[in-house]
Design an enzyme around this catalytic site. Structure first.
Site, mmCIF file in Angstrom:
data_model
loop_
_atom_site.group_PDB
_atom_site.id
_atom_site.type_symbol
_atom_site.label_atom_id
_atom_site.label_comp_id
_atom_site.label_asym_id
_atom_site.label_seq_id
_atom_site.Cartn_x
_atom_site.Cartn_y
_atom_site.Cartn_z
ATOM 1 N N HIS A 1 -3.133 -2.094 1.165
ATOM 2 C CA HIS A 1 -1.706 -1.440 1.231
ATOM 3 C C HIS A 1 -1.146 -1.229 -0.188
ATOM 4 C CE1 HIS A 1 2.657 -1.898 1.534
ATOM 5 N NE2 HIS A 1 2.154 -0.753 2.442
ATOM 6 N N GLU B 1 -2.747 1.940 -1.651
ATOM 7 C CA GLU B 1 -2.100 2.986 -1.016
ATOM 8 C C GLU B 1 -1.049 3.446 -1.688
ATOM 9 O OE1 GLU B 1 0.954 3.878 2.214
ATOM 10 O OE2 GLU B 1 -0.508 2.678 2.875
ATOM 11 N N HIS B 2 -0.199 2.629 -2.074
ATOM 12 C CA HIS B 2 1.078 2.969 -2.867
ATOM 13 C C HIS B 2 0.489 3.515 -4.281
ATOM 14 C CE1 HIS B 2 4.605 0.922 -0.899
ATOM 15 N NE2 HIS B 2 3.706 0.887 -0.062
ATOM 16 N N GLU C 1 9.246 -3.960 0.675
ATOM 17 C CA GLU C 1 8.983 -3.874 2.063
ATOM 18 C C GLU C 1 8.585 -4.786 2.798
ATOM 19 O OE1 GLU C 1 5.274 -0.905 3.780
ATOM 20 O OE2 GLU C 1 5.751 -0.714 1.647
#
Length: 407
Positions: A32, A35-36, A112
């Site tokens: 994840h 991905e950023h 997040e």
């Protein structure tokens, strides 16, 4: 390639066959976080410019990470397809990960995590359920976003190693949908992705067993909870692992038992007995490993957990002992087929549906055959699937409630 001329737009989606379940305990959140970082710079595109370029050209873009895949997508006018394909190909191998970008993005990811998990009681409970259902420290038990302590210590070496290990043309699926042609897409793909050297990526494996101490009960009382929730999750086969012969029947079962306001569970608990405010069942077969079959109920005010569990168990017993009718199965099949048609009609959900199957070991032949396989499910197969999955030895019951004295 999914061609549609109804709107002058096109969506490109690149799905990598890697997700959070490819991480190891103690090093969660890499997929994840990467991905950023993919929206940071390359030698050709400055840090943060990728999305701005898409926006300036009238498009929109985003990305997602799941347990088994990571996807990047852009929706643009057809004459901008080459632009986004060129940029996507560029960051497939040319990503630059700097300490400055890592430090700033770490705070974004931690926020997040706080907003979507740590401040959401249901999400915290779901994490605990998955740890019990799939076995603590196992691939599907670890949260996609990662544990906060792991996110805080992620470094450039870990991200770069993960990137170089999994990001390659041979480990990716390209899906293009919208106002273009297969010939045009093939020509652009060969031009921009074709020259990228491929690398061999090792085969991924998932455990064929879940938690070892089932059944379990997990509960969470939290002052932030407004409405209580009762759920039961069972280990279930997917298209790839377990009793795969039940995968299509379980999809029909989920729809028939709790997939709508006309389902058995909703009618019995919500409409007739007034025990619940809502009732549902869910199952997804597109997993590289085992998956889960879930039933959930929001109890009505003044109703007890004992009443809910008794009522759910009674409906399950009725289905297993009394069977299901051909009309029920046909109605569920029609609902599933209609939902799939609508999904494929969308330039958002359609490509993602293909990406989920193809990145989890499925083929285009599997996707094409899905309607026929769903339509072939019989009432007897639905009951057999329920008998196979609805077992105490594969169950985790969970309860989310307001903290005592908080209401």
């Amino acid at each position: 390639m999914l061609s549609s001329r109804r709107a002058p737009i096109v969506t490109q989606m690149v799905v990598y066959k890697v997700g959070s379940a490819d991480e190891t305990f103690g090093h969660t959140g890499v997929a994840h976080f990467l991905e950023h970082m993919m929206f940071k710079g390359t030698d050709r595109v400055a840090s943060g410019e990728f999305s701005r370029i898409v926006s300036r050209n009238g498009g929109r873009d985003n990305a997602y990470t799941s347990f088994d895949s990571t996807g990047y997508h852009q929706t643009v006018a057809p004459d901008r397809l080459e632009l986004v394909m060129r940029m996507e190909a560029d960051r497939m191998t040319g990503l630059r990960i700097t300490e400055r970008d890592l430090i700033s993005e770490r705070q974004v990811v931690l926020e997040e995590r706080r907003s979507r998990t740590d401040n959401v009681p249901a999400a915290l409970l779901d994490e605990a359920v998955r740890e019990q259902l799939f076995g603590r420290r196992k691939p599907y038990a670890m949260p996609i976003i990662g544990y906060a302590d792991d996110i805080k210590k992620l470094n450039i070496t870990e991200l770069t190693t993960f990137y170089r290990r999994f990001y390659a043309p041979g480990n990716a699926v390209l899906i293009v949908a919208g106002d273009t042609t297969p010939e045009a897409v093939r020509k652009l793909a060969e031009k921009h992705y074709g020259p990228i050297p491929n690398r061999k990526v090792e085969a991924r494996r998932r455990p064929a067993q879940g938690g070892t101490d089932l059944p379990q009960r997990v509960s969470r009382a939290d002052a932030r909870v407004v409405e209580p929730r009762w759920s039961c999750d069972w280990l279930a086969p997917s298209y790839r692992v377990g009793e795969t012969k039940y995968a299509y029947a379980l999809q029909v079962l989920a729809r028939l038992f709790g997939g709508s306001e006309t389902s058995r569970l909703w009618r019995a608990l919500v409409t007739d007995a007034k025990l619940g405010l809502s009732a549902s069942a869910g199952y997804s077969a597109a997993s590289l490993g085992l998956t889960s079959f879930a039933v959930g109920v929001h109890p009505a005010p003044q109703r007890t957990v004992r009443e809910i569990e008794t009522a759910v168990n009674l409906e399950m017993k009725k289905l297993i002992d009394g069977g299901v009718t051909a009309n029920e199965v046909e109605r569920a099949q029609n609902q599933l087929l209609a939902a799939a048609i609508y999904a494929q009609d969308s330039l958002a959900s359609g490509p993602r549906l293909y990406g989920a199957v193809l990145s989890a070991g499925g083929t285009m032949a599997d996707i094409d055959a899905w309607p026929e396989r769903i339509a072939a499910v019989t009432p007897a197969e639905v009951v057999a699937a329920a008998q196979s999955v609805w077992r105490d030895s594969g169950a985790v019951i969970s309860l989310l409630t307001p903290a005592e004295g908080s209401r």
